[in-house]
Write a protein that holds these residues in place. Structure first.
Motif, short mmCIF file in Angstrom:
data_model
loop_
_atom_site.label_atom_id
_atom_site.label_comp_id
_atom_site.label_asym_id
_atom_site.label_seq_id
_atom_site.Cartn_x
_atom_site.Cartn_y
_atom_site.Cartn_z
N UNK A 1 1.09 -1.31 -0.28
CA UNK A 1 0.54 -0.31 0.16
C UNK A 1 0.98 0.99 -0.26
N UNK A 2 1.86 1.56 0.97
CA UNK A 2 2.93 2.39 0.96
C UNK A 2 3.07 2.49 -0.20
N UNK A 3 3.83 1.55 -1.39
CA UNK A 3 4.14 1.71 -1.97
C UNK A 3 3.57 2.27 -3.74
N UNK A 4 2.22 1.26 -3.68
CA UNK A 4 1.27 2.43 -4.50
C UNK A 4 1.17 3.41 -4.38
N UNK B 1 3.52 5.69 -5.73
CA UNK B 1 3.99 5.73 -6.92
C UNK B 1 2.38 6.06 -8.02
N UNK B 2 2.35 7.13 -7.29
CA UNK B 2 0.90 7.07 -7.62
C UNK B 2 0.29 8.39 -7.62
N UNK B 3 1.36 9.36 -6.79
CA UNK B 3 1.63 10.61 -6.78
C UNK B 3 1.84 12.17 -8.75
N UNK B 4 1.23 13.23 -8.26
CA UNK B 4 1.92 14.33 -9.31
C UNK B 4 1.76 15.56 -9.08
N UNK B 5 2.55 15.08 -7.47
CA UNK B 5 2.68 16.01 -6.57
C UNK B 5 4.03 17.29 -6.68
N UNK B 6 5.02 16.46 -7.70
CA UNK B 6 6.38 16.85 -7.39
C UNK B 6 7.02 15.83 -5.72
N UNK B 7 6.43 14.75 -5.79
CA UNK B 7 6.71 14.02 -4.96
C UNK B 7 6.94 12.40 -5.30
N UNK C 1 17.53 -8.25 -9.26
CA UNK C 1 16.79 -7.44 -9.69
C UNK C 1 16.55 -7.08 -8.51
N UNK C 2 15.71 -5.27 -9.78
CA UNK C 2 15.19 -4.11 -8.82
C UNK C 2 14.19 -4.05 -8.59
N UNK C 3 13.74 -2.93 -8.10
CA UNK C 3 12.55 -3.42 -7.53
C UNK C 3 10.90 -3.16 -8.40
N UNK C 4 10.11 -4.14 -7.49
CA UNK C 4 9.11 -4.15 -8.63
C UNK C 4 8.59 -2.99 -7.96
N UNK C 5 7.56 -2.29 -9.05
CA UNK C 5 6.74 -0.91 -8.35
C UNK C 5 5.04 -1.62 -8.78
N UNK C 6 5.05 -3.34 -8.79
CA UNK C 6 3.78 -3.20 -8.25
C UNK C 6 3.01 -2.74 -10.16
N UNK C 7 3.07 -2.31 -10.84
CA UNK C 7 2.81 -1.69 -12.10
C UNK C 7 3.54 -0.97 -13.49
N UNK C 8 3.16 -1.47 -14.88
CA UNK C 8 4.49 -1.18 -15.81
C UNK C 8 4.37 0.55 -15.86
N UNK C 9 5.14 1.63 -15.52
CA UNK C 9 6.00 2.10 -15.86
C UNK C 9 5.69 2.57 -17.62
N UNK C 10 6.63 3.74 -18.28
CA UNK C 10 5.98 4.05 -19.45
C UNK C 10 8.13 4.61 -20.23
#
Length: 323
Positions: free
Chosen positions: A178-181, A184-190, A207-216
């Motif tokens: 939950x903390x990771x999510x 990784x879902x903010x858009x305010x400079x954090x 292995x690097x960290x699995x962020x639980x969702x793909x990025x871009x």
């Protein structure tokens, strides 16, 4: 605002470019007429995976080093008092400017690198990193009282096993997920933006960290076989040690950026007690591990990620008492 006070405020603002775990930026600067105060902002500490504040304080140490370098680049000597008041445990450092002197050219180059330093989670290119390049980074860390232990090939496989175990432990921890999510879902400079997260899992030995969702972030077909892995470690395991570890991380990373070396910190193995103990065995119990670093040359065939957004200085720098 007097020249000295303005220099202090500018240094605190530049410290906002420092790296931090999950881009939490857990620092707070207070600008006073004759000094800077650095405090830990516990509201931006990772409660699930960093309850002791180890990684938050490492992050603050990186910001402290950024501020020191910024002052040196402007021609101010900095005297640092770390953890000066036992009654205020979150007061991590007081920065007192010393005598004005000629701006330091080396510091000026490091300040320039602060604007372009970034975290690149893609596989590295095939070009090997020279021993001399690794030595330069190790010396930068050593100047801050922290050592870099370079892992041999067998130890890299041990590190990979530890990283896999840490990932499994945190994947099973609902609070950690939950903390990771959240971060990784903010858009305010954090937080970690999607643009800094690989679109597909990269091919890496460790292995690097699995962020639980793909990025871009586009990922090429390369591997990290040319990577060098090292452990930042020091003699102790308390707040003063964590702060110095952050200063060493900043020194090594800015030096790496100046020298064209890609540096990726790996903290998941530090967040889980059992894998952190495994890391300590890798350095033969000579000290306490603070972070793992992956070092190498970025893949020249693909553009790297942009610099991660930051909070505006007014969010982390208090100048209300500067007059």
């Amino acid at each position: 605002m007097a020249e000295l006070t303005r220099a202090l405020a500018d240094a605190a603002a530049m410290a906002g470019r420092a790296p931090s775990v999950h881009n939490t930026q857990p620092w707070r600067w207070t600008v006073l007429p004759d000094r800077l105060e650095l405090t830990l902002d516990t509201h931006r500490q990772l409660a699930a995976v960093d309850p002791q504040g180890r990684l938050a304080i490492v992050s603050c140490g990186a910001a402290l080093h950024h501020a020191r370098v910024a002052l040196a680049a402007e021609g101010w000597e900095a005297v640092i008092h770390r953890l000066p008041d036992p009654a205020r445990p979150d007061l991590l450092a007081v920065v007192l400017p010393g005598e004005a002197r000629t701006p330091d050219p080396a510091a000026m180059r490091l300040v320039q690198s602060m604007w372009v330093r970034h975290t690149d989670r893609r596989p590295l290119g095939a070009e090997p990193l020279s021993a001399a390049a690794v030595s330069v980074l190790a010396e930068a860390a050593r100047a801050e009282g922290v050592h870099l232990h370079v892992l041999d090939p067998g130890q890299v496989y041990d590190l990979a096993a530890a990283a896999n175990r840490a990932a499994a432990v945190e994947a099973a921890d609902e609070r950690a997920q939950a903390e990771l999510a959240y971060w990784t879902s903010r858009g305010d400079g954090l937080g970690v933006p999607a643009s800094a997260v690989p679109a597909v899992p990269p091919a890496t030995t460790v292995p690097a960290r699995d962020f639980g969702r793909p990025g871009t972030l586009p990922v090429g077909e390369g591997h990290d076989r040319a990577a060098v892995y090292g452990v930042l470690y020091g003699p102790g395991d308390d707040r003063a040690d964590w702060l110095r570890a952050g200063e060493a991380l900043s020194a090594a990373w800015l030096t790496a950026t100046v020298n064209g070396v890609a540096l990726l910190p790996l903290s998941a193995v530090i967040e889980v007690d059992v894998t952190r103990s495994a890391l300590r065995r890798l350095i033969s119990g000579f000290g306490w591990p603070y972070l793992v670093l992956r070092l190498g040359i970025a893949d020249p065939e693909h553009a790297g990620p942009a610099v991660t957004p930051r909070l505006a200085p007014r969010a982390t720098v208090d100048t209300s008492r500067a007059q």
